[in-house]
Design a protein around this motif. Sequence first.
Motif, PDB file in Angstrom:
ATOM      1  N   ALA A 208       0.828  -1.218   0.000  1.00  0.00           N
ATOM      2  CA  ALA A 208       0.000   0.000   0.000  1.00  0.00           C
ATOM      3  C   ALA A 208       0.860   1.265   0.000  1.00  0.00           C
ATOM      4  N   GLY A 209       2.191   1.108  -0.004  1.00  0.00           N
ATOM      5  CA  GLY A 209       3.078   2.264  -0.132  1.00  0.00           C
ATOM      6  C   GLY A 209       3.627   2.779   1.187  1.00  0.00           C
ATOM      7  N   ASN A 210       3.447   2.027   2.268  1.00  0.00           N
ATOM      8  CA  ASN A 210       4.004   2.471   3.556  1.00  0.00           C
ATOM      9  C   ASN A 210       5.493   2.192   3.649  1.00  0.00           C
ATOM     10  N   ARG A 211       6.187   3.003   4.454  1.00  0.00           N
ATOM     11  CA  ARG A 211       7.551   2.642   4.843  1.00  0.00           C
ATOM     12  C   ARG A 211       7.380   1.622   5.954  1.00  0.00           C
ATOM     13  N   LEU A 212       8.010   0.454   5.761  1.00  0.00           N
ATOM     14  CA  LEU A 212       7.750  -0.675   6.658  1.00  0.00           C
ATOM     15  C   LEU A 212       8.969  -0.986   7.535  1.00  0.00           C
ATOM     16  N   ILE A 213       8.770  -0.886   8.843  1.00  0.00           N
ATOM     17  CA  ILE A 213       9.823  -1.312   9.780  1.00  0.00           C
ATOM     18  C   ILE A 213       9.289  -2.539  10.509  1.00  0.00           C
ATOM     19  N   VAL A 214      10.075  -3.628  10.502  1.00  0.00           N
ATOM     20  CA  VAL A 214       9.626  -4.856  11.165  1.00  0.00           C
ATOM     21  C   VAL A 214      10.543  -5.139  12.354  1.00  0.00           C
ATOM     22  N   ILE A 215       9.923  -5.433  13.485  1.00  0.00           N
ATOM     23  CA  ILE A 215      10.683  -5.886  14.666  1.00  0.00           C
ATOM     24  C   ILE A 215      10.254  -7.331  14.926  1.00  0.00           C
ATOM     25  N   LEU A 216      11.227  -8.250  14.925  1.00  0.00           N
ATOM     26  CA  LEU A 216      10.915  -9.647  15.230  1.00  0.00           C
ATOM     27  C   LEU A 216      11.597 -10.032  16.535  1.00  0.00           C
ATOM     28  N   GLY A 217      10.846 -10.698  17.405  1.00  0.00           N
ATOM     29  CA  GLY A 217      11.436 -11.136  18.675  1.00  0.00           C
ATOM     30  C   GLY A 217      11.172 -12.607  18.907  1.00  0.00           C
ATOM     31  N   ALA A 218      12.124 -13.269  19.561  1.00  0.00           N
ATOM     32  CA  ALA A 218      11.933 -14.685  19.914  1.00  0.00           C
ATOM     33  C   ALA A 218      12.689 -14.951  21.212  1.00  0.00           C
ATOM     34  N   ARG A 219      12.312 -16.061  21.882  1.00  0.00           N
ATOM     35  CA  ARG A 219      13.010 -16.380  23.141  1.00  0.00           C
ATOM     36  C   ARG A 219      14.491 -16.637  22.853  1.00  0.00           C
ATOM     37  N   THR A 220      14.744 -17.366  21.746  1.00  0.00           N
ATOM     38  CA  THR A 220      16.117 -17.705  21.376  1.00  0.00           C
ATOM     39  C   THR A 220      16.207 -17.848  19.856  1.00  0.00           C
ATOM     40  N   HIS A 221      17.417 -17.837  19.313  1.00  0.00           N
ATOM     41  CA  HIS A 221      17.616 -17.832  17.854  1.00  0.00           C
ATOM     42  C   HIS A 221      16.855 -18.970  17.162  1.00  0.00           C
ATOM     43  N   GLY A 222      16.880 -20.172  17.762  1.00  0.00           N
ATOM     44  CA  GLY A 222      16.237 -21.356  17.168  1.00  0.00           C
ATOM     45  C   GLY A 222      14.736 -21.200  17.000  1.00  0.00           C
ATOM     46  N   LEU A 223      14.132 -20.239  17.675  1.00  0.00           N
ATOM     47  CA  LEU A 223      12.673 -20.076  17.588  1.00  0.00           C
ATOM     48  C   LEU A 223      12.266 -18.915  16.683  1.00  0.00           C
ATOM     49  N   LEU A 224      13.274 -18.269  16.104  1.00  0.00           N
ATOM     50  CA  LEU A 224      12.977 -17.118  15.239  1.00  0.00           C
ATOM     51  C   LEU A 224      12.492 -17.621  13.877  1.00  0.00           C
ATOM     52  N   ILE A 225      11.374 -17.081  13.398  1.00  0.00           N
ATOM     53  CA  ILE A 225      10.873 -17.525  12.089  1.00  0.00           C
ATOM     54  C   ILE A 225      10.666 -16.331  11.154  1.00  0.00           C
ATOM     55  N   LEU A 226      10.642 -16.633   9.869  1.00  0.00           N
ATOM     56  CA  LEU A 226      10.299 -15.690   8.787  1.00  0.00           C
ATOM     57  C   LEU A 226      11.267 -14.510   8.664  1.00  0.00           C
ATOM     58  N   GLU A 227      12.499 -14.687   9.121  1.00  0.00           N
ATOM     59  CA  GLU A 227      13.469 -13.593   9.017  1.00  0.00           C
ATOM     60  C   GLU A 227      13.714 -13.229   7.543  1.00  0.00           C
ATOM     61  N   LYS A 228      13.966 -14.260   6.718  1.00  0.00           N
ATOM     62  CA  LYS A 228      14.266 -14.020   5.286  1.00  0.00           C
ATOM     63  C   LYS A 228      13.095 -13.336   4.588  1.00  0.00           C
ATOM     64  N   GLU A 229      11.892 -13.856   4.875  1.00  0.00           N
ATOM     65  CA  GLU A 229      10.680 -13.332   4.223  1.00  0.00           C
ATOM     66  C   GLU A 229      10.459 -11.874   4.612  1.00  0.00           C
ATOM     67  N   MET A 230      10.663 -11.550   5.890  1.00  0.00           N
ATOM     68  CA  MET A 230      10.453 -10.174   6.348  1.00  0.00           C
ATOM     69  C   MET A 230      11.548  -9.262   5.781  1.00  0.00           C
ATOM     70  N   GLN A 231      12.775  -9.789   5.750  1.00  0.00           N
ATOM     71  CA  GLN A 231      13.909  -9.024   5.199  1.00  0.00           C
ATOM     72  C   GLN A 231      13.586  -8.587   3.770  1.00  0.00           C
ATOM     73  N   ALA A 232      12.925  -9.477   3.022  1.00  0.00           N
ATOM     74  CA  ALA A 232      12.648  -9.201   1.605  1.00  0.00           C
ATOM     75  C   ALA A 232      11.635  -8.073   1.415  1.00  0.00           C
ATOM     76  N   ILE A 233      10.793  -7.809   2.411  1.00  0.00           N
ATOM     77  CA  ILE A 233       9.757  -6.783   2.208  1.00  0.00           C
ATOM     78  C   ILE A 233       9.961  -5.529   3.058  1.00  0.00           C
ATOM     79  N   ALA A 234      10.776  -5.628   4.123  1.00  0.00           N
ATOM     80  CA  ALA A 234      10.879  -4.503   5.065  1.00  0.00           C
ATOM     81  C   ALA A 234      11.919  -3.478   4.616  1.00  0.00           C
ATOM     82  N   ASP A 235      11.659  -2.198   4.919  1.00  0.00           N
ATOM     83  CA  ASP A 235      12.681  -1.168   4.699  1.00  0.00           C
ATOM     84  C   ASP A 235      13.744  -1.286   5.787  1.00  0.00           C
TER      85      ASP A 235
END
Length: 288
Positions: A124-151
């Motif tokens: 929709a044309g927004n500047r997109l900032i994404v913050i992802l949090g997880a208890r530990t690295h092994g539980l982090l998901i969708l980093e690549k996918e978010m990286q591809a769309i986030a500013d």
Amino acid sequence: MHRIIAKEQLSDEVFRFVVEAPLIARERRPGQFVILQLDSDYGERIPLTIADADAEAGTITLIFQTVGKTTHLLAERQVGDEIRHILGPLGKPTHIERFGTVVCVGGGIGAAPLYPIAQAMKQAGNRLIVILGARTHGLLILEKEMQAIADELLICTDDGSYGEKGLVTEPLRRLCAGAKPDLVVAIGPPIMMKACAEVTREFNVPIVVSLNTIMVDGTGMCGGCRVTVGKETKFVCVDGPEFDGHLVDFDNMMLRMRAYKEIEEKAHQEYHCRLNPELNRLRQYENT
Ligand SMILES: Cc1cc2nc3c(=O)[nH]c(=O)nc-3n(C[C@H](O)[C@H](O)[C@H](O)COP(=O)(O)OP(=O)(O)OC[C@H]3O[C@@H](n4cnc5c(N)ncnc54)[C@H](O)[C@@H]3O)c2cc1C
Ligand code: FES
């Protein structure tokens, strides 16, 4: 019946399934969810967000974390297996427009329901900032996918094993204190959404949260998903799942979500205790 077309394990506890559901794939919009039932008409019905859909292929993507009996049973399914019932799309779609700068905050499995919303906000044309949090690295998901769309993508882990050490509220506070975002969308455990709502309230920044209450029918009839928003009673399945985070009574919501804790724990323990012959007999009977 809905056939599983693809299965992928994203982290220790998180799975991505692509499932045949042509009508839902055609109609769904960001923010909506389905309620699925694995086998018999008496089995538990669980809500899962439609993380993505392919209208041409007639498939939807579900991303889920194994927390109790039904999600563990679902994770055991393989490509080619079927899910008996999938009801949807349910819930009101996210309100998408060009707000300016939108900060999307995903805690744990909350990244899954957040992804289609972040995608739509970007489109929709927004500047997109994404913050992802997880208890530990092994539980982090969708980093690549978010990286591809986030500013801008900011990552935090509670134990500091990846990204910044700490909770998602820390980068959120910095962003709110700087060039104030126009909107925050936060999805994750209720305690995390409550904390995000408190931070944004301090800076007078609007926040939308997506509530993950217990659900049964998904049609506004059973009252299982009842929450208090701005002193009014709302049903998450039909009035939500998204609400103004500043108006949600999170303490009441968390209290209600603990109501079935004992039964859920028992079902979960029984799931792990498959040597019990009586249970296996009952399960076979249920599936006929
Ligand atoms: C609109 C909506 C969308 C959702 N989307 C997703 C999604 O995309 N991916 C995903 O993994 N989960 C999602 N959830 C949560 C998911 O429905 C629950 O994790 C699931 O119902 C648990 O079922 P179970 O039988 O495995 O565990 P249960 O035995 O029912 O519960 C096990 C543990 O999980 C907790 N729990 C149960 N239900 C929920 C819930 N609704 N939210 C948070 N914790 C819960 C219980 O307190 C308990 O500690 C969503 C929930 C809602 C309401
Ligand atoms: S799930 Fe029954 S009223 Fe919402």
